[in-house]
Design a protein around this motif. Structure first.
Motif, short mmCIF file in Angstrom:
data_model
loop_
_atom_site.label_atom_id
_atom_site.label_comp_id
_atom_site.label_asym_id
_atom_site.label_seq_id
_atom_site.Cartn_x
_atom_site.Cartn_y
_atom_site.Cartn_z
N ASN A 144 0.85 -1.20 0.00
CA ASN A 144 0.00 0.00 0.00
C ASN A 144 0.89 1.25 0.00
O ASN A 144 1.09 1.89 1.02
CB ASN A 144 -0.92 -0.01 1.23
N GLU A 179 -7.66 2.64 -11.17
CA GLU A 179 -7.05 3.84 -10.62
C GLU A 179 -6.21 3.60 -9.37
O GLU A 179 -5.24 4.30 -9.13
CB GLU A 179 -8.14 4.88 -10.30
N ASN A 180 -6.58 2.62 -8.58
CA ASN A 180 -5.87 2.43 -7.31
C ASN A 180 -4.60 1.60 -7.46
O ASN A 180 -3.81 1.51 -6.53
CB ASN A 180 -6.79 1.78 -6.27
N CYS A 197 -0.27 -0.39 -4.68
CA CYS A 197 -1.65 0.07 -4.81
C CYS A 197 -1.96 1.11 -3.74
O CYS A 197 -1.25 1.26 -2.75
CB CYS A 197 -2.63 -1.09 -4.69
N LEU A 198 -3.03 1.84 -3.98
CA LEU A 198 -3.56 2.81 -3.02
C LEU A 198 -5.04 2.55 -2.83
O LEU A 198 -5.75 2.28 -3.81
CB LEU A 198 -3.33 4.24 -3.52
N PHE A 199 -5.50 2.62 -1.60
CA PHE A 199 -6.92 2.51 -1.34
C PHE A 199 -7.46 3.92 -1.15
O PHE A 199 -7.08 4.64 -0.22
CB PHE A 199 -7.19 1.62 -0.13
N LEU A 200 -8.33 4.33 -2.07
CA LEU A 200 -8.75 5.73 -2.16
C LEU A 200 -10.10 5.98 -1.50
O LEU A 200 -10.20 6.64 -0.48
CB LEU A 200 -8.77 6.15 -3.63
N GLU A 206 -11.91 -1.27 -5.19
CA GLU A 206 -10.45 -1.34 -5.23
C GLU A 206 -9.95 -2.75 -4.90
O GLU A 206 -8.95 -3.20 -5.45
CB GLU A 206 -9.87 -0.30 -4.28
#
Length: 384
Positions: A144, A179-180, A197-200, A206
């Motif tokens: 992350n 996107e994530n 990855c990023l959790f938005l 996601e």
């Protein structure tokens, strides 16, 4: 280990040493970098991979005789290396970091150790989890964070959903529509993959993106071990798995629903099937968590009965195909990677073996129950 990043060359301009971007690095708008004597020395050392300790040790040996303190040399080497890593000019060897162990995914004869926070992983993985493998076939890590820099490579495949680049030690993969997911890397042997990855905002969406991204890396590793993924819907008829394959919209779901309704056959997978041989040489269909939007999957392993190539028509009939046509059409339904000629050859070899050893039919069919009767007659043939 530290390596030079692809996409840079060292040139001298009016007595000044400069790293200049070339190829994809230019397209990515990478900047030229001026190097001092220390930088040039380290760059030249990295014609092969070196550890940070080796780089520092060589630099100390080079400059300590000039009266510079060892601590200063070590600090300069560390700062320069970190700066080059951050700029994407150097890269580190792909290997597992320190993400927590989530579980060991068992599919067919493969074990995949998954690392990352529990919240990252879809519940679809749960039925396939087993005890941690001591020597897994693959390690897959979800981090992350954003990677230190954007990695370079030679583009092998690029479309709306995916970009795959080849670099010296493996692959760089990007998913433009997810996107994530920032970027992903995988070693060439498929034994290690890392997804940044990023959790938005939308946690469920996601997590689904990650679930589908993991599939790509698993199928690559599975292909290396002799397994092939075929875009198809499957049922179990007389204790054997039958795959119904065709292009999107050809009626796979409609046809297997007819089997369910009129014959009572259980579903196995609504969209994707993993096939391969076991230690006895028997062809099997192995349960996997990925099944498209159908929601139909299984953990079972079932002997493969045959493959039916579907085509919509106004009447139901089994149309003969030559061996060449069977091989080509089966291969066209495979979604195992074909980014390189080597990977394509693996798919071709699998299709050729399947055509020789497993019944392959071409069913021109309607949406009526009669379509089941026509192909069922072929399946029940004693010679088959």
């Amino acid at each position: 280990m530290i390596y030079r990043q692809e996409g840079y060359v060292l040139k001298e301009i009016e007595g000044v040493s400069v790293l200049l971007p070339v190829g994809q690095a230019v397209a990515d708008q990478k900047k030229a970098v001026t190097l001092n004597e220390t930088g040039v020395f380290l760059w030249k050392m990295l014609h092969t991979g070196r550890s940070k300790e080796e780089l520092t040790g060589a630099l100390v040996q080079q400059y300590e005789a000039e009266g510079i303190k060892k601590e200063e040399i070590q600090k300069d080497a560390e700062e320069f290396t970190e700066q080059m890593l951050a700029m994407g000019i150097f890269r580190e060897e792909l290997r597992r970091t320190n993400e927590p162990f989530y579980g060991c995914m068992k599919i067919a004869d493969l074990s995949v150790n998954l690392y990352g926070k529990k919240v990252f992983f879809s519940e679809c993985f749960t039925p396939f989890l087993a005890e941690e493998g001591k020597t897994p076939d693959m390690e897959l890590e979800i981090i992350n964070a954003v990677p230190k820099s954007r990695q370079n490579g030679t583009i092998l495949l690029q479309n709306r959903e995916m970009t795959i680049c080849k670099r010296e030690d493996g692959y760089v993969v990007r998913f433009p529509t997810m996107e994530n997911i920032v970027e992903a890397y995988m070693t060439e042997n498929g034994e290690y993959a890392r997804i940044y990855c990023l959790f938005l905002s939308d946690m469920q969406k996601e997590r689904e993106n990650l679930f589908h991204a993991v599939r790509l890396f698993f199928l690559y590793r599975a292909q290396k071990s002799g397994y092939t993924a075929i875009h198809s819907a499957s049922i179990c008829y007389r204790r054997k798995a039958w795959l119904f394959a065709g292009h999107s919209g050809c009626g796979k779901s409609t046809h297997t629903a007819l089997w369910k309704k009129w014959v009572g056959t259980p579903y196995l997978n609504g969209d994707l099937n993993l096939v391969g041989r076991d230690e006895t040489g028997r062809w099997n269909v192995y349960g996997i968590p990925w099944c498209g939007t159908s929601g139909i999957s299984t953990v079972e392993t079932v002997e493969l009965g045959g493959i039916v190539l579907l085509e919509q028509a106004k009447e139901d009939q089994v149309k003969p195909l030559s061996g060449y046509e069977k091989v080509l059409r089966v291969m066209q339904r495979m979604i195992s990677p074909a980014w390189t000629e080597e990977l394509l050859d693996r798919n071709l070899q699998s299709a050729e073996k399947l055509e020789k050893e497993i019944p392959v039919y071409h069913l021109q069919c309607t949406k009526n129950p009669s379509a089941v009767d026509v192909i069922r007659e072929q399946m029940d043939d004693p010679e088959v």
